[in-house]
Design a protein around this motif. Structure first.
Motif, PDB file in Angstrom:
ATOM      1  N   LEU A  65      -6.424   3.203   3.282  1.00 41.90           N
ATOM      2  CA  LEU A  65      -5.546   3.799   4.300  1.00 41.90           C
ATOM      3  C   LEU A  65      -6.323   4.633   5.314  1.00 41.90           C
ATOM      4  O   LEU A  65      -5.734   5.177   6.249  1.00 41.90           O
ATOM      5  CB  LEU A  65      -4.483   4.667   3.618  1.00 41.90           C
ATOM      6  CG  LEU A  65      -3.460   3.910   2.752  1.00 41.90           C
ATOM      7  CD1 LEU A  65      -2.567   4.892   2.003  1.00 41.90           C
ATOM      8  CD2 LEU A  65      -2.622   2.962   3.607  1.00 41.90           C
ATOM      9  N   TRP A 122      -8.192   7.458   4.779  1.00 41.49           N
ATOM     10  CA  TRP A 122      -8.241   8.904   4.588  1.00 41.49           C
ATOM     11  C   TRP A 122      -9.685   9.397   4.665  1.00 41.49           C
ATOM     12  O   TRP A 122     -10.618   8.678   4.285  1.00 41.49           O
ATOM     13  CB  TRP A 122      -7.675   9.275   3.223  1.00 41.49           C
ATOM     14  CG  TRP A 122      -6.195   9.055   3.072  1.00 41.49           C
ATOM     15  CD1 TRP A 122      -5.369   8.347   3.898  1.00 41.49           C
ATOM     16  CD2 TRP A 122      -5.367   9.526   2.011  1.00 41.49           C
ATOM     17  NE1 TRP A 122      -4.085   8.348   3.427  1.00 41.49           N
ATOM     18  CE2 TRP A 122      -4.052   9.067   2.265  1.00 41.49           C
ATOM     19  CE3 TRP A 122      -5.607  10.286   0.865  1.00 41.49           C
ATOM     20  CZ2 TRP A 122      -2.978   9.352   1.406  1.00 41.49           C
ATOM     21  CZ3 TRP A 122      -4.545  10.575   0.017  1.00 41.49           C
ATOM     22  CH2 TRP A 122      -3.247  10.119   0.290  1.00 41.49           C
ATOM     23  N   ALA A 172      -7.209  14.199  -3.449  1.00 41.66           N
ATOM     24  CA  ALA A 172      -6.172  13.350  -4.067  1.00 41.66           C
ATOM     25  C   ALA A 172      -6.598  12.907  -5.462  1.00 41.66           C
ATOM     26  O   ALA A 172      -5.810  12.936  -6.403  1.00 41.66           O
ATOM     27  CB  ALA A 172      -5.898  12.136  -3.185  1.00 41.66           C
ATOM     28  N   ALA A 185      -1.981   7.730  -3.372  1.00 44.50           N
ATOM     29  CA  ALA A 185      -1.654   7.724  -1.944  1.00 44.50           C
ATOM     30  C   ALA A 185      -0.273   8.317  -1.661  1.00 44.50           C
ATOM     31  O   ALA A 185       0.256   8.174  -0.560  1.00 44.50           O
ATOM     32  CB  ALA A 185      -1.736   6.308  -1.386  1.00 44.50           C
ATOM     33  N   ASP A 186       0.303   8.996  -2.674  1.00 41.19           N
ATOM     34  CA  ASP A 186       1.574   9.720  -2.538  1.00 41.19           C
ATOM     35  C   ASP A 186       2.737   8.814  -2.126  1.00 41.19           C
ATOM     36  O   ASP A 186       3.473   9.115  -1.188  1.00 41.19           O
ATOM     37  CB  ASP A 186       1.413  10.864  -1.533  1.00 41.19           C
ATOM     38  CG  ASP A 186       2.535  11.887  -1.654  1.00 41.19           C
ATOM     39  OD1 ASP A 186       3.079  12.051  -2.757  1.00 41.19           O
ATOM     40  OD2 ASP A 186       2.878  12.518  -0.632  1.00 41.19           O
ATOM     41  N   VAL A 218      -6.803   2.994  -2.845  1.00 40.09           N
ATOM     42  CA  VAL A 218      -5.798   2.886  -1.782  1.00 40.09           C
ATOM     43  C   VAL A 218      -5.975   3.963  -0.715  1.00 40.09           C
ATOM     44  O   VAL A 218      -5.918   3.649   0.483  1.00 40.09           O
ATOM     45  CB  VAL A 218      -4.367   2.882  -2.364  1.00 40.09           C
ATOM     46  CG1 VAL A 218      -3.318   2.919  -1.244  1.00 40.09           C
ATOM     47  CG2 VAL A 218      -4.150   1.631  -3.223  1.00 40.09           C
ATOM     48  N   PRO A 219      -6.210   5.235  -1.068  1.00 36.03           N
ATOM     49  CA  PRO A 219      -6.482   6.215  -0.013  1.00 36.03           C
ATOM     50  C   PRO A 219      -7.610   5.801   0.925  1.00 36.03           C
ATOM     51  O   PRO A 219      -7.524   6.002   2.144  1.00 36.03           O
ATOM     52  CB  PRO A 219      -6.840   7.486  -0.800  1.00 36.03           C
ATOM     53  CG  PRO A 219      -6.045   7.368  -2.057  1.00 36.03           C
ATOM     54  CD  PRO A 219      -6.101   5.906  -2.397  1.00 36.03           C
ATOM     55  N   ARG A 273       0.818  -1.212   0.000  1.00 35.74           N
ATOM     56  CA  ARG A 273       0.000   0.000   0.000  1.00 35.74           C
ATOM     57  C   ARG A 273       0.851   1.261   0.000  1.00 35.74           C
ATOM     58  O   ARG A 273       0.371   2.340  -0.330  1.00 35.74           O
ATOM     59  CB  ARG A 273      -0.951  -0.008   1.197  1.00 35.74           C
ATOM     60  CG  ARG A 273      -2.071  -1.037   1.066  1.00 35.74           C
ATOM     61  CD  ARG A 273      -2.975  -1.062   2.281  1.00 35.74           C
ATOM     62  NE  ARG A 273      -4.000  -2.096   2.150  1.00 35.74           N
ATOM     63  CZ  ARG A 273      -4.843  -2.448   3.112  1.00 35.74           C
ATOM     64  NH1 ARG A 273      -4.788  -1.822   4.291  1.00 35.74           N
ATOM     65  NH2 ARG A 273      -5.737  -3.404   2.913  1.00 35.74           N
ATOM     66  N   SER A 274       2.126   1.128   0.364  1.00 38.20           N
ATOM     67  CA  SER A 274       3.025   2.284   0.401  1.00 38.20           C
ATOM     68  C   SER A 274       3.804   2.449  -0.900  1.00 38.20           C
ATOM     69  O   SER A 274       4.570   3.405  -1.047  1.00 38.20           O
ATOM     70  CB  SER A 274       4.009   2.150   1.573  1.00 38.20           C
ATOM     71  OG  SER A 274       4.994   1.161   1.307  1.00 38.20           O
ATOM     72  N   VAL A 316      -9.523  12.320   0.293  1.00 44.65           N
ATOM     73  CA  VAL A 316      -9.634  11.400  -0.850  1.00 44.65           C
ATOM     74  C   VAL A 316     -10.043  12.167  -2.102  1.00 44.65           C
ATOM     75  O   VAL A 316      -9.452  12.009  -3.176  1.00 44.65           O
ATOM     76  CB  VAL A 316     -10.659  10.275  -0.549  1.00 44.65           C
ATOM     77  CG1 VAL A 316     -10.952   9.471  -1.824  1.00 44.65           C
ATOM     78  CG2 VAL A 316     -10.149   9.354   0.546  1.00 44.65           C
TER      79      VAL A 316
END
Length: 257
Positions: A108, A110, A118, A157-158, A104-105, A80-81, A115
């Protein structure tokens, strides 16, 4: 500025049925690089990539991500990262473009506003305006547009690290060239992301990569800047690769008129 190693392989091998798909490689990738890994089918390039996000586990050796050994990290949290883009794209067909990018956000945890921001910003980044594309479904997009959504989803998700497994391999030549230019633009605009990109196309590898890894039969033949590889190929395999590319280039030049 001091270089920081983000990914490091130390004596890493992967064995299948007694044969080495990856054969005792050492590799260090610095933060912010655009690394292309070039090789023919069976060279070990995709196995190498998939060991980074633990879709494949090494048979021996150690891999480090930001100085932490991969085997000590939670595999799901690791994936996920890390952004991951594949040739098949893998968009969820029953979900809108917005929901695909938000996947993914949301996982995680968010909040809704974060979201939304993003998704909108990453659609802008890949030049697919939200108002026009946000509520479309994948089957309403061209192959090139789907691949742009795939890139936006991987970036949403940066992550510091992006993996690309031959993402443009199934796309026509004109769209592929446009997507290469687009990916370079995104890489330069983001500035601090590390991209690792698998390809079997020498022109793609040398166009995109700040450094290029050339693999053959599970080994790294050469790892250097494209211009240095062209000037000083280190192995017979690399020499043949460069010679073939030059020959093809001369063919196009000779038939230009």
């Amino acid at each position: 500025m001091t270089e920081k190693t983000i990914i490091e392989f130390k004596q890493v091998s992967k064995i299948y049925n007694g044969k080495a798909a990856v054969d005792c490689i050492d590799l260090a990738i610095q933060e912010g690089e655009f690394i292309t890994i070039l090789g023919t089918s069976g060279s070990g390039k995709t196995t190498t990539l998939k060991m980074i996000n633990r879709l494949i586990e090494p048979s021996s050796g150690k891999i480090f991500f930001n100085d932490r050994e991969l085997s000590a990290l939670d595999a799901v949290a690791l994936r996920r990262s890390i952004g991951y883009v594949v040739q098949q794209i893998g968009l969820f067909p029953h979900m809108t473009v917005f929901d695909n990018i938000a996947t993914v956000p949301k996982l995680l945890g968010w909040d809704k506003d974060r979201v939304d921001q993003a998704v909108r910003s990453h659609l802008d980044l890949v030049q697919l305006p939200y108002n026009e594309y946000g509520q479309r479904y994948p089957n309403e997009l061209s192959g090139g547009q789907q691949q742009r959504v795939g890139v936006a989803r991987a970036l949403a998700a940066d992550p510091n690290l992006m993996l690309f497994d031959e993402p443009f391999g199934a796309i026509d030549a004109i769209t592929r060239n446009d997507l290469q230019d687009e990916l370079l633009r995104i890489y330069k605009k983001l500035g601090d992301k590390t991209f690792i990109f698998i390809t079997h196309d020498i022109y793609e590898a040398f166009k995109l990569g700040t450094r290029v890894v050339i693999m053959d039969e599970g080994k790294i033949c050469q790892f250097d800047q494209p211009e240095k590889i062209i000037r000083q190929p280190q192995t017979e395999f690399v020499e043949k690769l460069i010679a073939t590319a030059k020959q093809q280039g001369r063919m196009w030049e000779g038939n230009h008129d």
